[in-house]
Design an enzyme around this catalytic site. Structure first.
Site, PDB file in Angstrom:
ATOM      1  N   GLU B  62     -15.218  75.475 -27.878  1.00 42.86           N
ATOM      2  CA  GLU B  62     -14.165  76.502 -27.507  1.00 42.86           C
ATOM      3  C   GLU B  62     -13.683  77.017 -28.684  1.00 42.86           C
ATOM      4  O   GLU B  62     -13.548  78.098 -28.684  1.00 42.86           O
ATOM      5  CB  GLU B  62     -13.147  75.504 -27.028  1.00 42.86           C
ATOM      6  CG  GLU B  62     -13.221  75.025 -25.045  1.00 42.86           C
ATOM      7  CD  GLU B  62     -14.581  73.743 -24.887  1.00 42.86           C
ATOM      8  OE1 GLU B  62     -15.063  73.400 -25.422  1.00 42.86           O
ATOM      9  OE2 GLU B  62     -14.670  73.485 -23.653  1.00 42.86           O
ATOM     10  N   ASP B  87      -7.158  71.891 -19.944  1.00 39.91           N
ATOM     11  CA  ASP B  87      -7.142  70.699 -20.852  1.00 39.91           C
ATOM     12  C   ASP B  87      -7.458  70.898 -21.894  1.00 39.91           C
ATOM     13  O   ASP B  87      -7.219  70.609 -22.723  1.00 39.91           O
ATOM     14  CB  ASP B  87      -7.646  69.612 -19.728  1.00 39.91           C
ATOM     15  CG  ASP B  87      -7.248  69.844 -18.589  1.00 39.91           C
ATOM     16  OD1 ASP B  87      -6.474  68.968 -17.871  1.00 39.91           O
ATOM     17  OD2 ASP B  87      -7.563  70.553 -17.292  1.00 39.91           O
ATOM     18  N   HIS B 131      -8.386  67.436 -16.357  1.00 38.30           N
ATOM     19  CA  HIS B 131      -9.541  68.541 -14.947  1.00 38.30           C
ATOM     20  C   HIS B 131      -8.638  69.039 -14.798  1.00 38.30           C
ATOM     21  O   HIS B 131      -8.076  69.926 -13.801  1.00 38.30           O
ATOM     22  CB  HIS B 131     -10.429  68.652 -15.555  1.00 38.30           C
ATOM     23  CG  HIS B 131     -11.633  68.579 -16.274  1.00 38.30           C
ATOM     24  ND1 HIS B 131     -11.731  67.119 -16.370  1.00 38.30           N
ATOM     25  CD2 HIS B 131     -12.181  68.974 -15.553  1.00 38.30           C
ATOM     26  CE1 HIS B 131     -12.532  67.532 -17.549  1.00 38.30           C
ATOM     27  NE2 HIS B 131     -13.359  68.255 -17.080  1.00 38.30           N
TER      28      HIS B 131
END
Ligand SMILES: Cc1ncc(C[n+]2csc(CCOP(=O)(O)OP(=O)(O)O)c2C)c(N)n1
Ligand SMILES: Cc1ncc(C[n+]2csc(CCOP(=O)(O)OP(=O)(O)O)c2C)c(N)n1
Ligand SMILES: [Mg+2]
Ligand SMILES: [Mg+2]
Lengths: 330, 331, 330, 331
Positions: B62, B87, B131
Site C-alpha cells: 500500500e 483500515d 477491517h
C-alpha cells in the site's frame, strides 16, 4: 591537502559540458559555504543541512539528465537542486524565508523545488522522495518519450520500507527510475554499517531484480559514466536501476553541530584528501579544458553571484501574513 | 431526467467508467482491482474495457503504490488509488499526509496533486477490529485533503466524478455495507455534485439529525418513526467533511433548536465533535438543549455480532437521543 | 487421486511425535472442512479464510518449537494455531462469535490467539504479525533462554515494507526470528509472480544477510527438517533465517468464492496430487508408524471432536453486550 | 519537598533514568538515542549508564522498530520507542493503531501491551511542513491508547513515570520548543502524576482558558495581562487527552461561564473540537457565550517565520478570544 588524482585517457563529454559540470560543483560548494555563514550569522531560520564534500554525485548524475527528466531530493538537497539547474537566487531566498524564494518562503531549507526544471522537491521525510520519484517514472513510461526519473537519497533511507516496496513495483512494471544512494557513511550520528545488514544496498537491489552499480562518489566522471549507463538503459525501457555513490559530508549533520563528535579527525582528513573538486580540476587542467586562471575567474564569479543572492534575499520581503492561508488547495 | 436504480457499488463503478473515458490521465490502481474487478465489484469490467495500463493490479504494498500515485499525480496523471479496507490507511498516512496533502503548499503553489484515494469504511459485517474502522475524521483533520463521505448511490456517483475533476487530493470514503445493499435512483444523464454542499435529505422543523455516510439511513428511518409521533425531524447530510458546509448545518439547527449528530467513526475526538462544536458555536442563541453526539463506541471493533452492533449507532439510539434533546429543552 | 510419494530412509523423529504431527495435520484439514460447512450453513458471522491443502507447513515448523516459543499468524491462521497446540473448541467458538471463544468472541476468525501457548495472534493486516514476531524475538534474546519466535506469512506479505525493515533489524541484532513464508502461489486473486520482482523472497533474505531455505511445503518432513536446522541455529544465537514453503490452498481466498475464477482446474488438480496428508500417511504406513485402521480411527476421533466443537459453540452464549466496553485497557 | 529547576528535556531524561533503574523490562529505542544521547538530549548519558542492550540505536526504520516494540511489549518488556519528530507518526500508524491499541481487546484480554511512544510535537522553530506537526488529536481518536500532553517539566516527569508503569500503550507528546526553553521546579523526591487528572494552573472566576501542552504558557501570560484589566481567568491543563478529565473542565466553565480552548494541533476536527463539544454539552446551562476554539490554522505549516507564527495561537489571539467571549455574554 593533496588531492587524489584520477586519470582519464579520454574525456566522456565535450569541454563545454565538462566546464558546466565543474561550474555546478563549484556553485554547490560555494553555496553551502555561504549558507554556513548565513546560518552562523543568524540570517536564516530553521536548520541548514549542507552537502559540501558530496558535490560529485548530484553533478555526475544530473549531467546525464534532460530538462524534462525529474529528480526528487532529500533534506540535504541543495546540491541536487543546483545540479539539475536550480538557480541560487530563489534558493537562497527560500533558505532565508523570503517571498522571492522558490516556494515563496513556505517550503524552506528542506523543501526547495522547481517543478519547471523537473525538481519535484527536496523532502524532509527520509525516503519521502522515493514514492514520488516512482510516480514520476510511472508517468514517464506512460508518456513514452524516454524521460527518466531519479530519486536521490542517503544511506539512512535505504532502511525505509518505501524503498523496498517501490523497488519491487518499479522492476515489475519496468519503470524508468534510477535510485541514487548517496552514501556519505553516516545516518545522522551513526555509521551506516551499524544500521545496515547484509551486503548493503547493491545486493538488495540485485535481489529485487535490478542492476546496481557502486562507484567512487567523489569522482564526478565515474559517477557520470555509471549514471550514463543506467539512465541510458532506463530511457530505452530496460527498467529501473540503482547507483550507489560513496562520499562524505564535511560538516555536521546540520550546521548546529560540528560533525566531529562521532567521526574521527583522521576519517575526515582521509575524505578531504579525496575532495571531488580538486580531483576534477586536475583532470580539466590536465586535458587543458580549463586553465588555473579560468578556475580563479570562475570561482570569483560564482562567489560573487552567491554572495549577491544573500544580499538580494536580505532585501526581499518576508511573505505577507495573508499568504499563510493560500496555496492549500489549487 | 430518466433514472434507474443502481447499487452503491454500481454507482461508483459508473463514475469511474465515465471519467476513465473522459480523461485519459485517470488510472486506477490497487489490489485485485484489475482482472478480478475488485473485491467489492467496484471496478468490474474496467480492466477488460481500459486495459492493464489503466486498471492496474498492484502488489500488496500500500505504501509503495500510494506513494507512486502521489508522484504520478504531481507529474500530470490523475490516479485513483484504492485501499480495499480503509483500515489500511494506517499504512499510507505518510504518503497522504506528509506528501500529497502538503506538496502544493510547500512548493508555494507550484504543483497540483490530483490524486483520489478510495477507501472503505464501516462495520457491521463481523470483519473484526482491523477491517471495520472509519477514519474519515483523521483525514478531515489534515489541511490539504478534501474528504468525501457519500450516503447514496446518487451522491456517490456525482461526488466521485467531482473528485476525478479536482486538482487536489481527495480521500473518498465508501461504507462497504452499502455497496450491494443500498440501491437508489441514478439518472442516465451525466451530472456532478459540488463539494461543500450539504444535502437536506428530509425537511423538518423540530430537531436536526445530522448524519454521515451510511448513518443517513437509520437517521431517515428514525425520522419516519418520529413523524408518526408527530415530531418533525430534519435529516442533513454534509456529504463532504472538507470542505464542510457549516452554514447549512447551522441554519438547520437555528430552525429546529436541537441536533443529534450520527457517525460511524469513533465518537471521541471525531466527526461528531467537530460538527457539535461548530453548531454549538454558530447556533448558540438558538439551541434549546445540548447537542447529542452519537459516534461509534470508543472501543476496538468487536467481531461477535451482538457486541459489534452495540458499538454502532442505530435507529433506536437515534430515537432515544432525539427524545433526550426534546425532553431536555430549556425553552 | 494418486498421492505423490516421498520416501525417507530414516525418520527424523520418534513415532509418537510423528503421530502427533499427523494428528495435527488431520485436525487442521477436518477443522477447515467443518468451518466450510459452518460458514455455508450461516452459522458463523464474517468471512472464513481456510488453509486446507497447506497443513504440512505449520505442522512441520511447529514440530520444531517448544511451548514457550512464540508464533504470529495471518488472516489464514487456523492451521498455525492448531499446529502450535491450539484447541479446536475455543477456536470454533471464536469463529462462531461465542463468549467461550479464545478471545471471548471479540477477535473473530482472523484474530484467534492463545498467548499461554505462545500464539501471539492471527492478524488481519497482511504482514501485521511480522513486527510483533520481531519483538518477541527481541524479548527472547534478552531472556537468553534459547527461545525462538516464528512469523508465518503469505507470499503477499513479502511485498510489505515491514518485512524488509524488520529483516534488516533482525540480522543486525541477531534476533532468534524465523520468517516462514507460506507461498500458496496466490495473493488473493493474483498469481504471486505477477506481484513479485526478482528471484523472490529467498534472494531478498540472502541479500539482507540471512540464511534462506526453500522447500516443498507439502512435504511435512522436508518442512520439519529445514525448520529444524534454522530454528536450531536461531536458538544457538546465530540470528534470523527465512524458510519458504511452496504450497497451495484448495479453496477460495475465503469460502465466499470458489477459488476457480483465477486458477485453472489443472493447476488445482496438480496440487491436489501433491496433497500433504496422503503423502505423510504413506510414509507413516511404509514405516509402520501407523496402520490403515489407526488412520481411520484417528480420522473418526478428530472428526467427532471437531463436530462436537460446533455443537458446543452453538449452545454457548454470545458475549453479553456489556463486554463491548471491557478489555480496552488493562 | 526540596526542588530544583530542570528544563523540560532534563525532566524527561530524569524520568527515563529513574524508571530504567527501577524496572529492567524497560528499554529505549530510536534513532540516535544511544551513543549520541538523542537529538534533543533527552537520553543523554543513558547509553553510558545502561549500555547498548537497553538504550538502542535503531536503523532509520520507524515502522520496523515500533513494530518490534509492540511485540516486545506483548512478551513482557516495556519499550520506550522514540519518534524524533512526531510528524513521523504517519509511518507507524499501523503498528500503533492496528496492532498496539487493539491487541488486548482483540484477544479478549489475554495480553498487556505496555509500550510508550515518545513523539515530539509543535512548531515555531521554522522546521517546515514535515517537522512541526502536532498529531495528538489523531491518537486521542483511537480507542486503546492513552495520550499525554504535558506542559511543564514537573508534569512531564511525573506523567512519563506513570506511562512507564502503565500496562497499556501510551503516546507521550513532547513539545520540542519546551525542551531547552521551559524550565521549572522538579522535586528531588520521587513522584508520579496520575493520568486523567486535569491541573488548574491558575485559579480564576471570569473565563476558563483550557490549553494543551505548550499553549499553557501563552495562556498563563494572557491570564496575567487579563488580571491587570480586572479579569480573572482560570487556566486549566487537561494533561492527558485519554483519559480526559471532563469533570474538571466542565466544572471550571460552570463556574466561569465562558471558555477559550487553545491547542497547537489543527483546529478543524482536532482537540479544540472535542473539548468544546464536551464542555458545551456538560456546561450547557452555564455557558454565557459561545466557546472560542483556537487551534493551529488549518494549513500545512509554513517555513518562513512570519507565516509560521501567524498559524500558531499566541497570547494576543488568546486575549482577543477572551474579549469575544466576555463581550458576547448573553447574561
Ligand atoms: C522518516 C524520517 N526519520 C527520521 C528523520 C530524522 N533525520 C533526518 S536526516 C536523518 C539521517 C538521514 O541519513 P541519510 O539518509 O544517510 O542522509 P544524510 O543526512 O546522510 O544526507 C534523520 C534520522 C527524518 N527526517 N525522517
Ligand atoms: C495490509 C493489507 N492489505 C490488504 C489486505 C487484504 N487482503 C487480505 S488477504 C490478502 C492476500 C494475502 O495474500 P498472501 O499473503 O499470499 O496470503 P494468503 O491469502 O495467500 O494466505 C489481501 C490482499 C489486508 N488484509 N491487509
Ligand atoms: Mg548519510
Ligand atoms: Mg498467498
Amino acid at each position: 591537502m593533496t588531492a587524489q588524482k584520477t586519470t582519464t585517457a579520454t574525456l566522456p563529454l565535450p569541454p563545454g559540458e565538462l566546464l558546466e559540470m565543474y561550474r555546478k560543483m563549484l556553485t554547490i560548494r560555494i553555496f553551502e559555504e555561504i549558507v554556513f555563514d548565513v546560518y552562523r550569522k543568524g540570517l536564516m531560520p530553521g536548520l541548514a543541512h549542507l552537502s559540501d564534500g558530496q558535490e560529485a554525485t548530484p553533478v555526475g548524475v544530473c549531467a546525464t539528465l534532460h530538462p524534462d527528466d525529474t529528480i526528487t531530493s532529500t533534506h540535504r538537497g541543495h546540491g541536487h537542486i543546483i545540479a539539475k539547474g536550480g538557480r541560487v537566487e530563489p534558493m537562497m531566498a527560500e533558505v532565508m524565508g523570503r517571498v522571492t524564494g522558490y516556494c515563496r518562503g513556505k517550503g524552506g531549507e528542506m523543501h526547495i523545488a522547481d517543478v519547471s526544471l523537473g525538481i519535484l522537491g527536496a523532502n524532509g521525510i527520509v525516503g519521502g522522495g522515493i514514492g514520488i520519484a516512482a510516480g514520476s517514472a510511472f508517468t514517464a513510461k506512460r508518456e513514452g518519450k524516454g524521460r527518466v526519473s531519479v530519486a536521490f537519497f542517503g544511506d539512512g533511507a535505504i532502511n525505509q520500507g518505501i524503498w523496498y516496496e517501490t523497488a519491487n513495483i518499479a522492476v515489475l512494471w519496468k519503470l524508468p527510475l534510477i535510485y541514487v544512494c548517496e552514501n556519505n557513511q553516516y545516518t545522522e550520528f551513526t555509521h551506516f554499517k551499524k544500521l545496515t545488514a547484509g551486503e548493503g544496498l547493491g545486493a538488495r537491489a540485485r535481489a529485487m531484480g535490478m542492476k546496481s552499480l557502486e562507484v567512487d562518489g567523489n569522482d564526478v566522471l565515474a559517477v557520470y559514466q555509471a549514471a550514463h549507463e543506467l539512465v541510458g538503459a532506463a530511457r530505452k525501457g530496460k527498467g529501473p536501476a540503482t547507483l550507489i555513490c560513496n562520499t562524505f559530508r564535511y560538516g555536521g549533520h546540520h550546521v548546529g553541530e560540528p560533525g566531529t563528535g562521532y567521526r574521527s579527525k583522521e576519517e575526515i582528513a582521509e575524505w578531504k584528501a579525496k575532495d571531488p573538486l580538486p580531483r576534477f580540476e586536475n583532470i580539466l587542467l590536465e586535458h587543458k579544458v580549463i586553465s588555473p586562471a579560468d578556475i580563479e575567474a570562475m570561482h570569483d564569479e560564482v562567489l560573487t553571484r552567491v554572495q549577491a543572492s544573500v544580499t538580494t534575499a536580505q532585501q526581499a520581503p518576508f511573505p505577507d501574513v495573508k499568504e499563510a492561508g493560500e496555496h492549500v488547495f489549487a | 431526467m430518466s433514472s434507474r436504480e443502481l447499487t452503491f457499488a454500481q454507482a461508483i463503478r459508473e463514475a469511474l467508467d465515465e471519467e476513465l473515458a473522459r480523461d485519459e490521465r485517470i488510472f486506477v490502481l490497487g489490489e485485485d482491482v484489475g482482472v478480478w474487478g475488485g473485491v467489492f465489484r467496484c471496478t468490474e469490467g474496467l480492466f477488460q474495457k481500459y486495459g492493464p495500463e489503466r486498471i492496474i493490479d498492484a502488489p500488496l504494498s500500500e505504501e509503495g503504490y500510494v506513494g507512486l500515485a502521489v508522484g504520478a499525480a504531481m507529474t500530470g496523471m490523475h490516479p485513483v488509488a484504492e485501499l480495499m479496507f480503509g483500515d489500511f490507511i494506517t499504512l499510507v498516512m505518510d504518503q497522504i499526509v506528509n506528501q500529497a496533502a502538503k506538496m502544493r503548499y510547500m512548493t508555494g503553489g507550484q504543483v497540483e496533486v490530483p490524486i483520489t484515494i478510495r477507501a472503505t469504511m464501516g462495520g457491521g459485517r463481523s470483519s473484526g477490529g482491523q477491517h471495520s474502522q472509519s477514519w474519515h475524521a483523521w483525514m478531515a483533520h489534515v489541511p490539504g485533503l478534501k474528504v468525501v463521505v457519500p450516503s447514496t448511490p446518487y451522491d456517490a456517483k456525482g461526488l466521485l466524478k467531482t473528485a476525478l475533476r479536482e486538482p487536489n487530493p481527495v480521500v473518498f470514503f465508501e461504507d462497504k455495507v452499502m455497496y450491494a445493499k443500498v440501491k437508489g435512483p441514478v439518472p442516465e444523464e451525466e451530472y456532478t455534485i459540488p463539494f461543500g454542499k450539504a444535502d437536506i435529505k428530509r425537511q423538518g422543523t423540530d430537531v436536526s439529525l445530522i448524519a454521515i455516510s451510511r448513518m443517513i439511513h437509520p437517521a431517515l428511518a428514525a425520522a419516519e418513526k418520529l413523524a408518526a409521533e408527530g415530531i418533525s425531524a430534519e435529516v442533513v447530510d454534509p456529504r463532504t467533511l472538507t470542505p464542510l458546509d457549516e452554514e447549512t448545518l447551522i441554519q438547520s439547527v437555528v430552525k429546529t433548536g436541537g441536533a443529534v449528530i450520527i457517525d460511524e467513526g469513533y465518537n471521541h475526538f471525531g466527526t461528531t465533535a467537530e460538527l457539535a462544536a461548530t453548531i454549538a458555536y454558530g447556533a448558540f442563541d438558538y439551541l434549546d438543549a445540548p447537542i447529542e453526539r452519537l459516534g461509534a463506541m470508543d472501543v476496538p471493533i468487536p467481531f461477535s455480532p451482538p457486541l459489534e452492533f452495540a458499538t454502532i449507532p442505530n435507529e433506536e439510539a437515534i430515537l432515544a437521543a432525539v427524545h433526550r434533546v426534546l425532553d431536555g429543552r430549556r425553552r
